[in-house]
Every structure is written in structure tokens, then in C-alpha cells.
Design an enzyme around this catalytic site. Structure first.
Site, short mmCIF file in Angstrom:
data_model
loop_
_atom_site.label_atom_id
_atom_site.label_comp_id
_atom_site.label_asym_id
_atom_site.label_seq_id
_atom_site.Cartn_x
_atom_site.Cartn_y
_atom_site.Cartn_z
CG ASN A 42 -0.46 -0.33 2.51
OD1 ASN A 42 0.58 -0.97 2.64
ND2 ASN A 42 -1.15 0.09 3.54
CB ILE A 43 1.66 3.61 -2.34
CG1 ILE A 43 2.54 2.40 -2.69
CG2 ILE A 43 2.44 4.92 -2.53
CD1 ILE A 43 2.88 2.27 -4.17
CD GLU A 44 -1.30 4.83 4.57
OE1 GLU A 44 -0.77 5.66 5.32
OE2 GLU A 44 -2.01 3.90 4.98
CB CYS A 53 -5.29 -1.31 -1.71
SG CYS A 53 -6.61 -0.52 -0.81
CD GLU A 55 -5.40 -5.83 -1.21
OE1 GLU A 55 -4.78 -4.75 -1.10
OE2 GLU A 55 -6.25 -6.21 -0.38
CB CYS A 86 -10.81 -2.43 0.59
SG CYS A 86 -10.25 -1.81 -1.01
CB CYS A 89 -8.83 -4.59 -3.55
SG CYS A 89 -7.64 -3.26 -3.25
N1 THU Z 1 -5.32 -1.35 2.51
C1 THU Z 1 -4.79 -2.17 1.56
O1 THU Z 1 -3.63 -1.99 1.13
N2 THU Z 1 -5.55 -3.20 1.09
C2 THU Z 1 -6.83 -3.44 1.48
O2 THU Z 1 -7.55 -4.19 0.84
C3 THU Z 1 -7.33 -2.78 2.70
C4 THU Z 1 -6.68 -1.48 3.02
C5 THU Z 1 -4.50 -0.25 3.02
C6 THU Z 1 -4.97 1.10 2.60
C7 THU Z 1 -4.38 1.98 3.70
O3 THU Z 1 -3.07 2.31 3.34
C8 THU Z 1 -4.35 1.08 4.91
O4 THU Z 1 -4.51 -0.24 4.44
C9 THU Z 1 -5.42 1.37 5.94
O5 THU Z 1 -6.67 1.42 5.36
#
Ligand code: THU
Length: 129
Positions: A42-44, A53, A55, A86, A89
């Protein structure tokens, strides 16, 4: 690649996560029908909605390299509970590989497996258009 090796790749990606806001790392390893594996984390972003996310990172890497035939994805987290994908995804997985398998890992590396159709029943796809 064995299931264990795929899960290990997803776990290794936890260290690549860019998570200054949530501090919630997610790693993913996506296997294609020809055996190619694409990884993601994941890359915020300071504009939270721009976050991608793990995935979808793996999926966009694969599709942009000409791979669309996904067999399974391993998703790793560090939580007590299994790291499930999520809704967004799930929908993006459905676009390319409705029959794929989703392997969700908890922080101990234990796995729980689902068919994507279980996670996204009655999902929207091209057949609705
Ligand atoms: N996140 C994912 O990378 N994949 C998911 O399917 C659920 C959420 C990440 C997004 C965010 O960076 C962190 O988890 C918290 O929501």
C-alpha cells in the site's frame, strides 16, 4: 510457485509499504496463469483518497506489463485477524479474474482462503453492460 512461497512474497512486501498516516502495512503477491508473480504494497498519500492498496498496486503492475490472467493473490498484514481485501480491490480483481483465489494472511502468517466470488457475490462485471 508453492502457496507458501507466494505468501512469503506477500509478507516480504510489508516492509515496502508507504504508510505514514495509517501505520497499517499491507503486502500482496499476485500469481498469473503462466506463473509470473507481481508484488505490491500500500502506498499512502497526504491527500488520503489518493492512497492505493497493496492488491491494486500488484494488479496495475501486472496489467501494465500485459498480464490479466490471475490465478490467486496472497494478501499479508500484521494484524491479529486475516487481512481481507477492501471492496474496491475485490471489484478490480473481479474485472480480470472472477474465478481467482484470495489468500488472506494474519500477522502470524496463518492463511484463510476464499474464492473471489465468495467475497464479492453478485458482483458487477462486463455482462451487465
Ligand atoms: N489497505 C490495503 O492496502 N488493502 C486493502 O484491501 C485494505 C486497506 C490499506 C490502505 C491503507 O493504506 C491502509 O490499508 C489502511 O486502510
Amino acid at each position: 510457485m508453492t502457496e507458501k512461497e507466494l505468501c512469503q512474497k506477500a509478507i516480504e512486501m510489508l516492509d515496502m509499504a508507504y504508510i505514514p498516516y495509517s501505520h497499517f502495512p499491507v503486502g500482496a503477491a499476485l500469481e498469473c496463469s503462466d506463473g509470473t508473480v507481481f508484488t505490491g504494497c500500500n502506498i499512502e498519500n497526504a491527500a488520503y483518497g489518493c492512497t492505493i492498496c497493496a492488491e491494486r498496486t500488484a494488479i496495475v503492475k501486472a496489467v501494465s506489463e500485459g498480464h490479466r490472467d490471475f490465478v490467486r493473490i496472497a494478501i499479508a498484514g500484521r494484524s491479529e485477524d486475516y487481512c481481507v481485501p477492501c471492496g474496491s480491490c475485490r471489484q478490480v480483481m473481479m474485472e480480470f479474474a472472477p474465478e481467482m483465489e484470495v489468500i488472506c494472511l494474519n500477522g502470524k502468517g496463518e492463511a484463510k482462503k476464499f474464492a473471489l466470488r465468495e467475497l464479492l457475490p453478485y458482483g458487477f462485471d462486463q455482462s451487465w453492460l
